[in-house]
Design a protein around this motif. Structure first.
Motif, mmCIF file in Angstrom:
data_model
loop_
_atom_site.group_PDB
_atom_site.id
_atom_site.type_symbol
_atom_site.label_atom_id
_atom_site.label_comp_id
_atom_site.label_asym_id
_atom_site.label_seq_id
_atom_site.Cartn_x
_atom_site.Cartn_y
_atom_site.Cartn_z
ATOM 1 N N UNK A 67 -1.284 4.692 2.180
ATOM 2 C CA UNK A 67 -0.528 4.597 3.559
ATOM 3 C C UNK A 67 -1.169 3.685 4.641
ATOM 4 N N UNK A 68 -0.406 3.545 5.573
ATOM 5 C CA UNK A 68 -0.787 3.070 6.873
ATOM 6 C C UNK A 68 -1.513 4.315 7.854
ATOM 7 N N UNK A 69 -2.762 3.684 8.027
ATOM 8 C CA UNK A 69 -3.329 4.815 8.999
ATOM 9 C C UNK A 69 -3.239 4.127 10.512
ATOM 10 N N UNK A 70 -3.672 2.904 10.527
ATOM 11 C CA UNK A 70 -3.668 2.182 12.067
ATOM 12 C C UNK A 70 -2.400 1.246 12.088
ATOM 13 N N UNK A 127 -5.240 -0.653 9.356
ATOM 14 C CA UNK A 127 -5.996 0.120 8.467
ATOM 15 C C UNK A 127 -5.151 1.052 7.598
ATOM 16 N N UNK A 128 -5.799 0.721 6.365
ATOM 17 C CA UNK A 128 -4.801 1.378 5.106
ATOM 18 C C UNK A 128 -5.649 2.504 4.563
ATOM 19 N N UNK A 163 -10.438 4.602 3.443
ATOM 20 C CA UNK A 163 -10.016 3.807 4.415
ATOM 21 C C UNK A 163 -10.322 2.294 4.220
ATOM 22 N N UNK A 164 -9.529 1.412 4.533
ATOM 23 C CA UNK A 164 -10.301 -0.084 4.436
ATOM 24 C C UNK A 164 -9.087 -0.797 5.629
ATOM 25 N N UNK A 165 -9.643 -1.780 6.127
ATOM 26 C CA UNK A 165 -8.807 -2.533 7.160
ATOM 27 C C UNK A 165 -8.325 -4.055 6.419
ATOM 28 N N UNK A 166 -7.318 -4.570 6.616
ATOM 29 C CA UNK A 166 -6.875 -5.714 6.193
ATOM 30 C C UNK A 166 -6.553 -6.797 7.541
ATOM 31 N N UNK A 207 0.741 -1.351 -0.026
ATOM 32 C CA UNK A 207 -0.021 -0.079 0.056
ATOM 33 C C UNK A 207 0.891 1.233 -0.045
ATOM 34 N N UNK A 208 1.847 1.457 0.770
ATOM 35 C CA UNK A 208 2.715 2.289 0.843
ATOM 36 C C UNK A 208 3.634 2.617 -0.572
#
Length: 261
Positions: free
Chosen positions: A232-235, A247-248, A255-258, A226-227
Motif C-alpha cells: 500500500x501507499x503510506x505517503x 513511502x510504501x 515501510x520503505x521509500x521510493x 505495490x498496491x
C-alpha cells in the motif's frame, strides 16, 4: 545480515554497510519486491531463509524471512560498520538505548540489532563488508534518513556509538545543512537526520525510525505495483504533475521509500 561472497576488508568504521529486510515469509517478500522494484535474488550461505536482492545483477540489500522467529516487527533496517560489536553494544546501552538482538555470529562477522534512545531500529556489524556496495552509489539504496524527535541529540548518540567524527583520517564527515544533520562518506551524502518525529504517534510515518530510499525509474509505476501486489501507499506520491518520493508498505507492514532515479 544477509551478505554473499564478494566482500572486502576495507571497512569505513561508522559508515552504513548494508540494509536488511526482516520479513515474515521470504517467498512473499521476494515476489512483492520483484513486482515493485524489479529485483532478482541470489541465495546466501546463511540458509534457506536468507537471500541477497539484486538489480541488474548487482547487490541491493539482504532479505531474511526471520521476523517471526526473532520476535521483531517486519522492517527495513540499516547496518553500520563497527570495529568491535561488543564495545559498540556496550556504548549503546551506556547511552540509554537498547540492544534487542545479539551480538550474533555469522560466517563473515558478528551483528546486533538495536534501538536508539527514541526507539528507531538500526544494526551494527563487525566483519567483512561488501566491496561493491556504498549508499548513494550504484545498486545500493539512494540514501538513509533518520526522522527523530531531537536531531542534535540523535546525532550525538550515533557519533558517540559509531565514531563518525572521532578520527581525522575517517572518510566520514557529519555536518549540519539546512537544519538537518548530514553524514557524508567520501564527500557524498549517505545519511540524513531530521527532527519532528513523535515517539508516541500511532502513525508509522511520524514515529522515529530509519527510512531507506530506493531509486526507481517511475514512482507512480512502483506505487501501482505495490498496491496490486498486496502492499500500500503510506505517503503521497505526487505534487501536481511532478513526481516525488513515495513511502510504501509491503504485505508484512515494512515501510520503505521510493525516489525518482
Amino acid at each position: 545480515m544477509a551478505q554473499d561472497e564478494k566482500t572486502g576488508s576495507d571497512t569505513v568504521t561508522g559508515a552504513p554497510c548494508w540494509v536488511t529486510l526482516l520479513s515474515r515469509e521470504l517467498s512473499t517478500a521476494q515476489a512483492f519486491y520483484s513486482d515493485v522494484l524489479g529485483w532478482t535474488y541470489r541465495d546466501t550461505s546463511l540458509g534457506d531463509n536468507f537471500c541477497v536482492a539484486l538489480t541488474n545483477g548487482s547487490p541491493v540489500a539482504g532479505i531474511g524471512g526471520v521476523a517471526s522467529s526473532l520476535q521483531v516487527a517486519a522492517a527495513w533496517t540499516p547496518y553500520f560498520a563497527v570495529a568491535d560489536v561488543d564495545a559498540a553494544a556496550a556504548r549503546i546501552r551506556e547511552r540509554g538505548a537498547t540492544v534487542a538482538v545479539g551480538p550474533l555470529a555469522f560466517h563473515t562477522g558478528r551483528a546486533a540489532l538495536a534501538t536508539d534512545p527514541d526507539g528507531a531500529a538500526f544494526g551494527i556489524w563487525e566483519g567483512a563488508v561488501r566491496s561493491d556496495w556504498t549508499v548513494g552509489q550504484g545498486s545500493a539504496p539512494a540514501w538513509l534518513e533518520l526522522r527523530t524527535r531531537d536531531a542534535p541529540a540523535a546525532t550525538r548518540f550515533y557519533d558517540e556509538v559509531l565514531g563518525w567524527s572521532g578520527d581525522a583520517r575517517s572518510a566520514l564527515s557529519p555536518a549540519y545543512e539546512d537544519g538537518n544533520a548530514v553524514l557524508r562518506q567520501h564527500g557524498h551524502m549517505v545519511a540524513r537526520i531530521s527532527e519532528g518525529a513523535v515517539p508516541a504517534s500511532a502513525d508509522p510515518q511520524v514515529r522515529p525510525r530509519w527510512h531507506v530510499y530506493f531509486r526507481v525509474p517511475e514512482v507512480g509505476a512502483s506505487v501501482a505495483a505495490a498496491v496490486a501486489a498486496g502492499g500500500g501507499l503510506v505517503g503521497p506520491a505526487t505534487e501536481g504533475a511532478q513526481e516525488r518520493d513515495a513511502t510504501l508498505r509491503d504485505p508484512d507492514g515494512a515501510l520503505f521509500t521510493v525516489t525518482p532515479a
